[in-house]
Design a protein around this motif. Sequence first.
Motif, PDB file in Angstrom:
ATOM      1  N   TYR A  11    -112.748  15.438  67.991  1.00  0.00           N
ATOM      2  CA  TYR A  11    -111.530  15.497  68.494  1.00  0.00           C
ATOM      3  C   TYR A  11    -110.466  16.068  67.342  1.00  0.00           C
ATOM      4  CZ  TYR A  11    -107.163  13.743  70.426  1.00  0.00           C
ATOM      5  OH  TYR A  11    -105.658  13.390  71.051  1.00  0.00           O
ATOM      6  N   VAL A  12    -110.276  17.407  67.722  1.00  0.00           N
ATOM      7  CA  VAL A  12    -109.555  18.253  66.616  1.00  0.00           C
ATOM      8  C   VAL A  12    -108.471  17.615  66.205  1.00  0.00           C
ATOM      9  CG1 VAL A  12    -108.551  20.650  66.220  1.00  0.00           C
ATOM     10  CG2 VAL A  12    -110.649  20.349  67.421  1.00  0.00           C
ATOM     11  N   SER A  13    -107.321  17.401  67.093  1.00  0.00           N
ATOM     12  CA  SER A  13    -106.096  16.648  66.881  1.00  0.00           C
ATOM     13  C   SER A  13    -106.338  15.675  65.858  1.00  0.00           C
ATOM     14  CB  SER A  13    -105.454  16.202  68.030  1.00  0.00           C
ATOM     15  OG  SER A  13    -104.921  17.403  69.191  1.00  0.00           O
ATOM     16  N   ALA A  14    -107.151  14.733  65.943  1.00  0.00           N
ATOM     17  CA  ALA A  14    -107.345  13.317  65.111  1.00  0.00           C
ATOM     18  C   ALA A  14    -107.634  14.041  63.817  1.00  0.00           C
ATOM     19  CB  ALA A  14    -108.482  12.552  65.400  1.00  0.00           C
ATOM     20  N   TRP A  15    -108.406  15.061  63.554  1.00  0.00           N
ATOM     21  CA  TRP A  15    -108.778  15.325  62.316  1.00  0.00           C
ATOM     22  C   TRP A  15    -107.530  16.373  61.704  1.00  0.00           C
ATOM     23  CZ3 TRP A  15    -112.619  14.076  59.322  1.00  0.00           C
ATOM     24  CH2 TRP A  15    -113.578  13.488  60.149  1.00  0.00           C
ATOM     25  N   GLU A  16    -106.865  17.091  62.571  1.00  0.00           N
ATOM     26  CA  GLU A  16    -105.543  17.565  62.044  1.00  0.00           C
ATOM     27  C   GLU A  16    -104.520  16.486  61.628  1.00  0.00           C
ATOM     28  OE1 GLU A  16    -103.909  19.709  65.286  1.00  0.00           O
ATOM     29  OE2 GLU A  16    -105.401  21.823  64.796  1.00  0.00           O
ATOM     30  N   GLY A  17    -104.417  15.393  62.329  1.00  0.00           N
ATOM     31  CA  GLY A  17    -103.634  14.298  61.891  1.00  0.00           C
ATOM     32  C   GLY A  17    -103.777  13.794  60.754  1.00  0.00           C
ATOM     33  N   ILE A  18    -105.371  13.463  60.381  1.00  0.00           N
ATOM     34  CA  ILE A  18    -105.726  12.886  59.063  1.00  0.00           C
ATOM     35  C   ILE A  18    -105.608  13.932  57.985  1.00  0.00           C
ATOM     36  CG2 ILE A  18    -108.051  12.378  57.844  1.00  0.00           C
ATOM     37  CD1 ILE A  18    -109.040  11.450  60.391  1.00  0.00           C
ATOM     38  N   GLY A  19    -105.526  15.231  58.297  1.00  0.00           N
ATOM     39  CA  GLY A  19    -105.386  16.055  57.300  1.00  0.00           C
ATOM     40  C   GLY A  19    -103.907  16.177  56.681  1.00  0.00           C
ATOM     41  N   ARG A  20    -102.921  15.889  57.909  1.00  0.00           N
ATOM     42  CA  ARG A  20    -101.588  15.954  57.619  1.00  0.00           C
ATOM     43  C   ARG A  20    -101.200  14.630  56.819  1.00  0.00           C
ATOM     44  NH1 ARG A  20    -101.123  17.256  62.897  1.00  0.00           N
ATOM     45  NH2 ARG A  20    -100.326  15.495  63.365  1.00  0.00           N
ATOM     46  N   SER A  21    -101.672  13.634  57.402  1.00  0.00           N
ATOM     47  CA  SER A  21    -101.223  12.276  56.659  1.00  0.00           C
ATOM     48  C   SER A  21    -102.134  12.371  55.143  1.00  0.00           C
ATOM     49  CB  SER A  21    -102.059  11.205  57.143  1.00  0.00           C
ATOM     50  OG  SER A  21    -101.756  10.793  58.607  1.00  0.00           O
ATOM     51  N   ARG A  22    -103.077  12.768  54.772  1.00  0.00           N
ATOM     52  CA  ARG A  22    -103.665  12.960  53.714  1.00  0.00           C
ATOM     53  C   ARG A  22    -102.658  13.815  52.497  1.00  0.00           C
ATOM     54  NH1 ARG A  22    -109.876  12.315  54.902  1.00  0.00           N
ATOM     55  NH2 ARG A  22    -109.788  10.106  55.290  1.00  0.00           N
ATOM     56  N   LEU A  23    -102.399  14.864  53.319  1.00  0.00           N
ATOM     57  CA  LEU A  23    -101.088  15.735  52.908  1.00  0.00           C
ATOM     58  C   LEU A  23    -100.078  15.131  52.107  1.00  0.00           C
ATOM     59  CD1 LEU A  23    -100.552  18.741  51.787  1.00  0.00           C
ATOM     60  CD2 LEU A  23     -99.713  19.211  53.942  1.00  0.00           C
ATOM     61  N   LYS A  24     -99.555  14.238  53.135  1.00  0.00           N
ATOM     62  CA  LYS A  24     -98.343  13.546  52.768  1.00  0.00           C
ATOM     63  C   LYS A  24     -98.520  12.381  51.820  1.00  0.00           C
ATOM     64  CE  LYS A  24     -96.124  13.876  57.291  1.00  0.00           C
ATOM     65  NZ  LYS A  24     -95.784  13.074  58.380  1.00  0.00           N
ATOM     66  N   GLU A  25     -99.820  11.923  51.677  1.00  0.00           N
ATOM     67  CA  GLU A  25    -100.245  11.081  50.510  1.00  0.00           C
ATOM     68  C   GLU A  25    -100.621  11.748  49.162  1.00  0.00           C
ATOM     69  OE1 GLU A  25    -103.378   9.088  52.661  1.00  0.00           O
ATOM     70  OE2 GLU A  25    -102.191   8.069  53.958  1.00  0.00           O
ATOM     71  N   ARG A  26    -100.404  13.009  49.167  1.00  0.00           N
ATOM     72  CA  ARG A  26    -100.839  13.992  48.221  1.00  0.00           C
ATOM     73  C   ARG A  26    -102.332  13.651  47.955  1.00  0.00           C
ATOM     74  NH1 ARG A  26     -97.935  17.462  47.198  1.00  0.00           N
ATOM     75  NH2 ARG A  26     -98.282  17.553  45.108  1.00  0.00           N
ATOM     76  N   ASP A  27    -103.321  13.578  48.614  1.00  0.00           N
ATOM     77  CA  ASP A  27    -104.769  13.502  48.590  1.00  0.00           C
ATOM     78  C   ASP A  27    -105.187  15.042  49.286  1.00  0.00           C
ATOM     79  OD1 ASP A  27    -107.217  13.173  48.710  1.00  0.00           O
ATOM     80  OD2 ASP A  27    -107.224  11.678  50.376  1.00  0.00           O
ATOM     81  N   LEU A  28    -104.915  15.836  48.166  1.00  0.00           N
ATOM     82  CA  LEU A  28    -105.142  17.156  48.580  1.00  0.00           C
ATOM     83  C   LEU A  28    -106.504  17.390  48.978  1.00  0.00           C
ATOM     84  CD1 LEU A  28    -102.776  19.025  46.276  1.00  0.00           C
ATOM     85  CD2 LEU A  28    -102.539  18.336  48.598  1.00  0.00           C
ATOM     86  N   PRO A  29    -107.727  16.947  48.036  1.00  0.00           N
ATOM     87  CA  PRO A  29    -108.934  16.828  48.690  1.00  0.00           C
ATOM     88  C   PRO A  29    -109.164  16.526  49.952  1.00  0.00           C
ATOM     89  CG  PRO A  29    -108.929  16.410  46.424  1.00  0.00           C
ATOM     90  CD  PRO A  29    -107.425  16.122  46.804  1.00  0.00           C
ATOM     91  N   GLY A  30    -108.777  15.452  50.044  1.00  0.00           N
ATOM     92  CA  GLY A  30    -109.143  14.636  51.582  1.00  0.00           C
ATOM     93  C   GLY A  30    -108.387  15.439  52.625  1.00  0.00           C
TER      94      GLY A  30
END
Length: 186
Positions: A11-30
């Motif tokens: 599910y691409v949108s879920a992976w994109e959402g996880i990526g955005r969430s981790r970006l907001k959390e400053r978890d750049l590798p994640g």
Amino acid sequence: EDRALAADPNYVSAWEGIGRSRLKERDLPGAEQALRKALQIDPQAQRAHYYLAIVLRQTLRADEAEKELRTSLALVPDDIPTLSTLGEMLLSRGDVAQAEPLYQRLVTENPNDATAHLALARIAGAQNRPQDGIPEARRATELEPDNPEAWLPLARLALGAQDAATAEQALERTESLAGTANPQVA
């Protein structure tokens, strides 16, 4: 997102959402890992390219970030955040020739984008075209009349065009907004 991935790990949108969430959390590798997973599933996922570019830029991989931004634009040519981010990157490295058409597209898409007008004003100044930059700087001051960073480029361009009255007015406005006695004009 986790439940969506449990039901469908592709599910691409879920992976994109996880990526955005981790970006907001400053978890750049994640964030990078999740966004690359989204692109592995769907190489045409425009938002994943855009957010991956943000991650790459924050990890100081400008060339890779630019490639992702250009891919994002190829997929959605008028995407305002992508145009803006790529224009900002190009302008920050001094590539005014490539940045200018992007900012022109931005003001066409959104005539009330003060940042894009200011960028066009700065580009005109960098290319020794103060007369071309003055209308852009004026538009930025109309859009953001209380922003000293909108007035200072107008002062610089007016000085370059030998318009002392406009330069003085813009400097006075800059000083009154910034609360300084001596803004840097040179």
